[in-house]
Motif scaffolding. Structure first.
Motif, PDB file in Angstrom:
ATOM      1  N   MET A   1      24.985  12.822  49.547  1.00 23.01           N
ATOM      2  CA  MET A   1      25.492  12.496  50.860  1.00 23.01           C
ATOM      3  C   MET A   1      26.475  11.351  50.719  1.00 23.01           C
ATOM      4  O   MET A   1      26.312  10.483  49.895  1.00 23.01           O
ATOM      5  N   ALA A   2      27.482  11.338  51.558  1.00 22.22           N
ATOM      6  CA  ALA A   2      28.494  10.288  51.506  1.00 22.22           C
ATOM      7  C   ALA A   2      27.877   8.944  51.869  1.00 22.22           C
ATOM      8  O   ALA A   2      26.932   8.868  52.639  1.00 22.22           O
ATOM      9  N   ALA A   3      28.422   7.895  51.288  1.00 25.79           N
ATOM     10  CA  ALA A   3      27.953   6.552  51.607  1.00 25.79           C
ATOM     11  C   ALA A   3      28.403   6.197  53.016  1.00 25.79           C
ATOM     12  O   ALA A   3      29.535   6.457  53.402  1.00 25.79           O
ATOM     13  N   PHE A   4      27.511   5.587  53.783  1.00 21.30           N
ATOM     14  CA  PHE A   4      27.842   5.201  55.142  1.00 21.30           C
ATOM     15  C   PHE A   4      28.514   3.843  55.136  1.00 21.30           C
ATOM     16  O   PHE A   4      28.188   2.965  54.350  1.00 21.30           O
ATOM     17  N   ARG A   5      29.465   3.668  56.023  1.00 26.80           N
ATOM     18  CA  ARG A   5      30.153   2.387  56.143  1.00 26.80           C
ATOM     19  C   ARG A   5      29.215   1.386  56.802  1.00 26.80           C
ATOM     20  O   ARG A   5      28.524   1.715  57.754  1.00 26.80           O
ATOM     21  N   THR A   6      29.225   0.162  56.314  1.00 25.28           N
ATOM     22  CA  THR A   6      28.391  -0.863  56.936  1.00 25.28           C
ATOM     23  C   THR A   6      29.096  -1.499  58.117  1.00 25.28           C
ATOM     24  O   THR A   6      28.459  -1.961  59.029  1.00 25.28           O
ATOM     25  N   ARG A   7      30.429  -1.545  58.096  1.00 23.36           N
ATOM     26  CA  ARG A   7      31.204  -2.121  59.191  1.00 23.36           C
ATOM     27  C   ARG A   7      32.215  -1.093  59.666  1.00 23.36           C
ATOM     28  O   ARG A   7      33.263  -0.937  59.064  1.00 23.36           O
ATOM     29  N   PRO A   8      31.904  -0.389  60.772  1.00 19.32           N
ATOM     30  CA  PRO A   8      32.877   0.582  61.275  1.00 19.32           C
ATOM     31  C   PRO A   8      34.134  -0.116  61.772  1.00 19.32           C
ATOM     32  O   PRO A   8      34.105  -1.299  62.102  1.00 19.32           O
ATOM     33  N   PRO A   9      35.238   0.611  61.821  1.00 18.18           N
ATOM     34  CA  PRO A   9      36.488   0.031  62.331  1.00 18.18           C
ATOM     35  C   PRO A   9      36.283  -0.503  63.749  1.00 18.18           C
ATOM     36  O   PRO A   9      35.409  -0.060  64.471  1.00 18.18           O
ATOM     37  N   SER A  10      37.134  -1.441  64.138  1.00 15.09           N
ATOM     38  CA  SER A  10      36.988  -2.049  65.464  1.00 15.09           C
ATOM     39  C   SER A  10      37.516  -1.155  66.584  1.00 15.09           C
ATOM     40  O   SER A  10      37.061  -1.253  67.711  1.00 15.09           O
ATOM     41  N   ASP A  11      38.464  -0.284  66.311  1.00 18.35           N
ATOM     42  CA  ASP A  11      39.013   0.621  67.313  1.00 18.35           C
ATOM     43  C   ASP A  11      37.939   1.625  67.727  1.00 18.35           C
ATOM     44  O   ASP A  11      37.284   2.234  66.889  1.00 18.35           O
ATOM     45  N   GLU A  12      37.766   1.823  69.045  1.00 18.96           N
ATOM     46  CA  GLU A  12      36.717   2.695  69.570  1.00 18.96           C
ATOM     47  C   GLU A  12      36.844   4.132  69.060  1.00 18.96           C
ATOM     48  O   GLU A  12      35.861   4.747  68.654  1.00 18.96           O
ATOM     49  N   ALA A  13      38.057   4.693  69.081  1.00 13.91           N
ATOM     50  CA  ALA A  13      38.253   6.069  68.617  1.00 13.91           C
ATOM     51  C   ALA A  13      37.964   6.184  67.124  1.00 13.91           C
ATOM     52  O   ALA A  13      37.350   7.162  66.674  1.00 13.91           O
ATOM     53  N   ALA A  14      38.388   5.189  66.349  1.00  6.89           N
ATOM     54  CA  ALA A  14      38.123   5.217  64.907  1.00  6.89           C
ATOM     55  C   ALA A  14      36.626   5.110  64.638  1.00  6.89           C
ATOM     56  O   ALA A  14      36.087   5.799  63.769  1.00  6.89           O
ATOM     57  N   ARG A  15      35.940   4.259  65.395  1.00  7.86           N
ATOM     58  CA  ARG A  15      34.484   4.128  65.233  1.00  7.86           C
ATOM     59  C   ARG A  15      33.783   5.442  65.567  1.00  7.86           C
ATOM     60  O   ARG A  15      32.863   5.866  64.868  1.00  7.86           O
ATOM     61  N   ALA A  16      34.215   6.085  66.651  1.00  7.83           N
ATOM     62  CA  ALA A  16      33.604   7.356  67.043  1.00  7.83           C
ATOM     63  C   ALA A  16      33.840   8.418  65.977  1.00  7.83           C
ATOM     64  O   ALA A  16      32.936   9.194  65.645  1.00  7.83           O
ATOM     65  N   THR A  17      35.035   8.434  65.405  1.00 11.86           N
ATOM     66  CA  THR A  17      35.363   9.410  64.363  1.00 11.86           C
ATOM     67  C   THR A  17      34.500   9.190  63.125  1.00 11.86           C
ATOM     68  O   THR A  17      33.937  10.140  62.574  1.00 11.86           O
ATOM     69  N   VAL A  18      34.393   7.962  62.687  1.00 11.90           N
ATOM     70  CA  VAL A  18      33.584   7.648  61.501  1.00 11.90           C
ATOM     71  C   VAL A  18      32.111   7.989  61.757  1.00 11.90           C
ATOM     72  O   VAL A  18      31.444   8.605  60.926  1.00 11.90           O
TER      73      VAL A  18
END
Length: 176
Positions: free
Chosen positions: A1-18
């Motif tokens: 499984m892919a490693a999960f990011r510990t700090r998602p991007p600050s942009d709401e759309a980018a966070r939702a995508t990740v």
């Protein structure tokens, strides 16, 4: 499984995508779809909701051509997951149906995916689980409105191919 990011991007759309990508990884990464490909599973899901549709309607819902849809159906028929039968009104038209094996495969795949999600949800506080479900339901409703230009009825078919909105699937079709 892919490693999960510990700090998602600050942009709401980018966070939702990740975050959505990570959810998809849990759903698909730990519950392989063998012996059917992801594209074939999409066909099975459409047939589960619209049993007896013809090839052209299936191709339209997948956002592909009838020859491509036919090749997918050929492979599914050879695995015993799909059955073709002549149409009642026009014997030249072929109706596509899920076989008992196809239904069993989807039930098993769905159960494996649900087990994976349950394991992740069990690690979350109840209030966060409730918020997640409410958020996902609101997202699906907004997506249906945007994609269809109106509220989608349960079981509505949305296009599923390259011409479809990125990441869409037939809304109202339970994911496998």
């Amino acid at each position: 499984m892919a490693a999960f990011r510990t700090r998602p991007p600050s942009d709401e759309a980018a966070r939702a995508t990740v975050t959505a990508a990570e959810l998809l990884e849990v759903l698909s990464g730990r519950a392989p779809t063998v012996p059917a490909s992801t594209s074939q599973v999409r066909v099975l899901l459409v047939l589960e909701q619209h049993d007896g549709i013809n090839l052209r309607t299936l191709a339209d819902s997948l956002g592909t051509t009838p020859p491509s849809a036919s090749r997918l159906c050929d492979r599914l028929e050879s695995t015993g997951f799909l059955e073709r039968e002549p149409g009642a009104a026009d014997r030249r038209e072929v109706r596509l149906r899920l076989s008992g094996s196809g239904r069993s495969f989807l039930a098993d795949l769905r159960a494996r995916r649900e087990r994976e999600v349950r394991a992740v949800l069990a690690a979350m506080p109840p209030v966060k689980r409730k918020a997640l479900l409410e958020g996902l339901e609101a997202f699906c409703a907004a997506a249906a409105t945007r994609i269809m230009g109106q509220e989608a009825a349960p079981g509505a078919l949305l296009p599923l191919g390259p011409e479809a909105a990125e990441g869409s699937r037939p809304l109202g079709v339970r994911p496998a």
